[in-house]
Scaffold this motif. Structure first.
Motif, PDB file in Angstrom:
ATOM      1  N   UNK A 112       0.837  -1.079  -0.114  1.00 25.47           N
ATOM      2  CA  UNK A 112      -0.092   0.009  -0.010  1.00 25.47           C
ATOM      3  C   UNK A 112       0.931   1.379   0.085  1.00 25.47           C
ATOM      4  N   UNK A 113       0.955   2.046  -1.157  1.00 24.24           N
ATOM      5  CA  UNK A 113       1.754   3.221  -1.198  1.00 24.24           C
ATOM      6  C   UNK A 113       0.956   4.275  -0.843  1.00 24.24           C
ATOM      7  N   UNK A 114       1.415   5.269  -0.363  1.00 27.38           N
ATOM      8  CA  UNK A 114       0.786   6.601   0.098  1.00 27.38           C
ATOM      9  C   UNK A 114       0.698   7.189  -1.258  1.00 27.38           C
ATOM     10  N   UNK A 115      -0.569   8.256  -1.230  1.00 30.14           N
ATOM     11  CA  UNK A 115      -1.092   8.707  -2.586  1.00 30.14           C
ATOM     12  C   UNK A 115      -0.063   9.654  -3.042  1.00 30.14           C
ATOM     13  N   UNK A 116      -0.139   9.366  -4.474  1.00 28.18           N
ATOM     14  CA  UNK A 116       0.925  10.290  -5.079  1.00 28.18           C
ATOM     15  C   UNK A 116       2.554   9.580  -5.327  1.00 28.18           C
ATOM     16  N   UNK A 117       2.712   8.293  -4.652  1.00 28.93           N
ATOM     17  CA  UNK A 117       3.769   7.776  -4.863  1.00 28.93           C
ATOM     18  C   UNK A 117       3.736   6.574  -5.766  1.00 28.93           C
ATOM     19  N   UNK A 118       4.472   6.621  -6.709  1.00 37.48           N
ATOM     20  CA  UNK A 118       4.756   5.569  -7.631  1.00 37.48           C
ATOM     21  C   UNK A 118       6.247   4.924  -7.895  1.00 37.48           C
ATOM     22  N   UNK A 119       6.300   3.640  -7.597  1.00 31.90           N
ATOM     23  CA  UNK A 119       7.712   3.036  -7.686  1.00 31.90           C
ATOM     24  C   UNK A 119       7.790   2.186  -8.960  1.00 31.90           C
ATOM     25  N   UNK A 120       8.757   2.719  -9.769  1.00 42.34           N
ATOM     26  CA  UNK A 120       9.207   1.934 -10.992  1.00 42.34           C
ATOM     27  C   UNK A 120      10.310   1.258 -10.741  1.00 42.34           C
TER      28      UNK A 120
ATOM     29  N   UNK B  63       4.391  12.931  -9.332  1.00 40.45           N
ATOM     30  CA  UNK B  63       4.736  12.897 -10.819  1.00 40.45           C
ATOM     31  C   UNK B  63       6.170  13.490 -10.939  1.00 40.45           C
ATOM     32  N   UNK B  64       7.042  13.705  -9.572  1.00 38.44           N
ATOM     33  CA  UNK B  64       8.452  14.372  -9.731  1.00 38.44           C
ATOM     34  C   UNK B  64       9.372  12.983  -9.442  1.00 38.44           C
ATOM     35  N   UNK B  65      10.395  12.944 -10.142  1.00 36.70           N
ATOM     36  CA  UNK B  65      11.060  11.629  -9.665  1.00 36.70           C
ATOM     37  C   UNK B  65      11.865  12.098  -8.467  1.00 36.70           C
ATOM     38  N   UNK B  66      11.968  11.397  -7.801  1.00 38.62           N
ATOM     39  CA  UNK B  66      12.434  11.723  -6.338  1.00 38.62           C
ATOM     40  C   UNK B  66      13.747  11.084  -5.924  1.00 38.62           C
ATOM     41  N   UNK B  67      13.770   9.745  -6.084  1.00 39.54           N
ATOM     42  CA  UNK B  67      14.935   8.880  -5.684  1.00 39.54           C
ATOM     43  C   UNK B  67      15.388   7.788  -6.589  1.00 39.54           C
TER      44      UNK B  67
ATOM     45  N   UNK C  60       9.214   7.029   3.292  1.00 36.49           N
ATOM     46  CA  UNK C  60      10.768   7.760   3.418  1.00 36.49           C
ATOM     47  C   UNK C  60      10.400   8.994   2.338  1.00 36.49           C
ATOM     48  N   UNK C  61      10.035   8.358   1.078  1.00 37.05           N
ATOM     49  CA  UNK C  61       9.704   9.511  -0.129  1.00 37.05           C
ATOM     50  C   UNK C  61       8.949  10.580   0.401  1.00 37.05           C
ATOM     51  N   UNK C  62       7.762  10.020   0.953  1.00 35.93           N
ATOM     52  CA  UNK C  62       6.867  11.180   1.366  1.00 35.93           C
ATOM     53  C   UNK C  62       7.149  12.197   2.263  1.00 35.93           C
ATOM     54  N   UNK C  63       7.965  11.516   3.294  1.00 33.05           N
ATOM     55  CA  UNK C  63       8.455  12.228   4.335  1.00 33.05           C
ATOM     56  C   UNK C  63       9.582  13.346   3.840  1.00 33.05           C
TER      57      UNK C  63
END
Length: 92
Positions: free
Chosen positions: A25-33, A53-57, A87-90
């Motif tokens: 279950x991913x937080x809203x707005x997070x996509x892992x490719x 929609x922004x590449x984070x990590x 961690x990406x959301x935080x």
């Protein structure tokens, strides 16, 4: 941009490709490719995390050694993906 050419070729966690079977279950707005690979007793995945929609990590996970059973490696990956997404959301 390079991402426009690479991103469509990657699997999406919980949605498509070799990462579709992961039920995280991913937080809203997070996509892992990611792109997966494996050999006897070894599993690997590398890719990127997108937030709103922004590449984070960029990430790489390599599992080997005592994790011989595929199901065990999948559970470890699922827990790792969940923590990665949080961690990406935080850090957004």
């Amino acid at each position: 941009m390079l991402a426009e050419h690479i991103m469509p070729a990657l699997s999406v966690l919980g949605v498509q490709g070799t990462l579709a079977g992961h039920r995280v279950k991913l937080p809203s707005g997070v996509v892992v490719y990611g792109k997966t690979g494996s050999m006897h007793g070894v599993s690997a995945v590398s890719g990127v995390v997108s937030v709103q929609g922004h590449l984070k990590w960029v990430y790489t996970l390599l599992l080997e050694g005592g994790l011989h059973e595929h199901a065990v490696r999948m559970r470890v990956m699922d827990r790792w993906f969940a923590r990665l997404a949080q961690a990406a959301i935080l850090s957004a």
